[in-house]
Design a protein around this motif. Structure first.
Motif, PDB file in Angstrom:
ATOM      1  N   GLU A  96      12.542  33.580  21.862  1.00 33.20           N
ATOM      2  CA  GLU A  96      11.213  33.279  21.004  1.00 33.20           C
ATOM      3  C   GLU A  96      11.478  32.352  19.848  1.00 33.20           C
ATOM      4  O   GLU A  96      11.084  31.549  19.290  1.00 33.20           O
ATOM      5  CB  GLU A  96      10.650  34.734  20.668  1.00 33.20           C
ATOM      6  CG  GLU A  96       9.701  35.263  21.887  1.00 33.20           C
ATOM      7  CD  GLU A  96       8.440  34.351  22.105  1.00 33.20           C
ATOM      8  OE1 GLU A  96       7.925  34.030  21.130  1.00 33.20           O
ATOM      9  OE2 GLU A  96       8.205  34.333  23.201  1.00 33.20           O
TER      10      GLU A  96
ATOM     11  N   TYR B  93      14.913  38.207  24.805  1.00 37.36           N
ATOM     12  CA  TYR B  93      13.676  37.792  24.536  1.00 37.36           C
ATOM     13  C   TYR B  93      13.255  37.217  23.188  1.00 37.36           C
ATOM     14  O   TYR B  93      12.784  36.080  23.092  1.00 37.36           O
ATOM     15  CB  TYR B  93      12.844  38.997  24.822  1.00 37.36           C
ATOM     16  CG  TYR B  93      11.343  38.732  24.330  1.00 37.36           C
ATOM     17  CD1 TYR B  93      10.272  38.109  25.276  1.00 37.36           C
ATOM     18  CD2 TYR B  93      10.867  39.267  23.264  1.00 37.36           C
ATOM     19  CE1 TYR B  93       9.081  37.974  24.802  1.00 37.36           C
ATOM     20  CE2 TYR B  93       9.520  39.014  22.731  1.00 37.36           C
ATOM     21  CZ  TYR B  93       8.617  38.217  23.637  1.00 37.36           C
ATOM     22  OH  TYR B  93       7.450  38.183  23.243  1.00 37.36           O
TER      23      TYR B  93
ATOM     24  N   THR C 132      18.418  43.019  26.779  1.00 35.05           N
ATOM     25  CA  THR C 132      17.068  42.173  27.524  1.00 35.05           C
ATOM     26  C   THR C 132      16.158  41.891  26.397  1.00 35.05           C
ATOM     27  O   THR C 132      15.773  40.529  26.306  1.00 35.05           O
ATOM     28  CB  THR C 132      16.618  42.974  28.622  1.00 35.05           C
ATOM     29  OG1 THR C 132      17.606  43.073  29.682  1.00 35.05           O
ATOM     30  CG2 THR C 132      15.541  42.268  29.081  1.00 35.05           C
TER      31      THR C 132
END
Length: 283
Positions: A105, A101, A97
């Motif tokens: 980004e 992320y 997870t």
């Protein structure tokens, strides 16, 4: 961003305009990573980001370098094994997870696609040197030098004498991994388009079992490529081609090397027989 994501053998620090990759120096860390130490990858050198399942409960975050952006990857030309790919970060599956992320980004900040017009990632530091089977190769940023070993150099190379090649006279480099048969480093010259077997070419050095390891010869090749580009050359990475007839003594030496690879389990019996037949056919 400034955040750090640590994985096996490396940690990525996410900055506003780049990703700084710092490699560990542990005994289990691939030697290429240890040799590279730290690399700053500008975001403009990245074409994309992937996150895929890895082996044994891991996930792999990988930055896809743009073609032409990194001299190391240009020299490698797809020959690196996954475990030695400096653009891969292997993480425990429980960090998936978090990795997703950071992948998102990065993707949101990428704007460049297609081949880069210049190298965007710094080349390995100079000077550089390594030992091939038939020579010591050195590069100071201005010229590549080969100093032949009488115990390994072919008669053709020994007769030609030690060699020095200014980067201004080169168009590129050909690196064939030492982890395969007939690994070598060949300098591509602007004024000479002929191709001869690497064991007879004074612009080439032969690796052989235990010589020219990836962590030494690949950064060397990358540094030479960057030097050629800085000198205004059109960087070229060429495929190997064998033409002409070989000296019988050189053929015997190459067969001996092939036998060493077979005994070490690096080539199969079938590969040994086929390649031996090819070498004998060149007499």
């Amino acid at each position: 961003m400034g955040d750090v994501l640590a994985g096996f053998h490396a940690a990525w620090e996410f900055e506003t305009d780049s990703v700084v990759i710092r490699f560990e120096r542990g005994i289990r860390t691939p030697k290429l990573f240890q040799a590279l130490g730290e690399r700053r990858i500008p975001l403009e050198a990245i074409a994309g980001v992937t996150l895929t399942p890895g082996r044994r409960g891991t996930v792999v975050l990988r930055a896809e370098p743009r073609p032409g952006a990194d001299p190391l990857m240009e020299a490698a030309d797809g020959q690196l094994k996954d475990a030695c790919d400096p653009y891969r970060l292997v993480l425990p599956a429980e960090r998936e997870t978090l990795a997703e992320y950071y992948a998102d980004e990065l993707r949101s900040r990428l704007t460049q696609q297609g081949p880069a017009e210049r190298f965007l990632v710094a080349a390995p530091e100079l000077p550089r040197a390594f030992k091939a089977y038939d020579a010591k190769a050195s590069f100071d940023g201005r010229a590549v030098s080969f100093r032949w070993f009488w115990t390994g150099a072919s008669s053709a190379k020994w007769k030609a004498g030690d060699q020095t090649f200014p980067v201004a006279d080169l168009s590129g480099v050909e690196w064939r991994s030492p982890e395969v048969f007939e690994g070598h480093l060949r300098l591509l010259r602007r004024t000479d388009s002929s191709v001869v077997p690497v064991d007879q070419d004074p612009a080439s050095v032969v690796f052989g079992l235990g010589y020219g390891p990836v962590h030494e010869s690949l950064p060397f090749a990358a540094a030479v490529l960057a030097g050629v580009r800085s000198a205004g050359g059109a960087v070229a990475v060429a495929a190997q081609a064998n033409t002409g007839r070989r000296d019988p003594a050189d053929v015997a030496e190459r067969i001996r090397h092939l036998g060493q690879l077979y005994e070490a389990g690096l080539v199969t019996e079938e590969e040994f027989s086929v390649k031996k037949a090819e070498l004998l056919a060149e007499l």
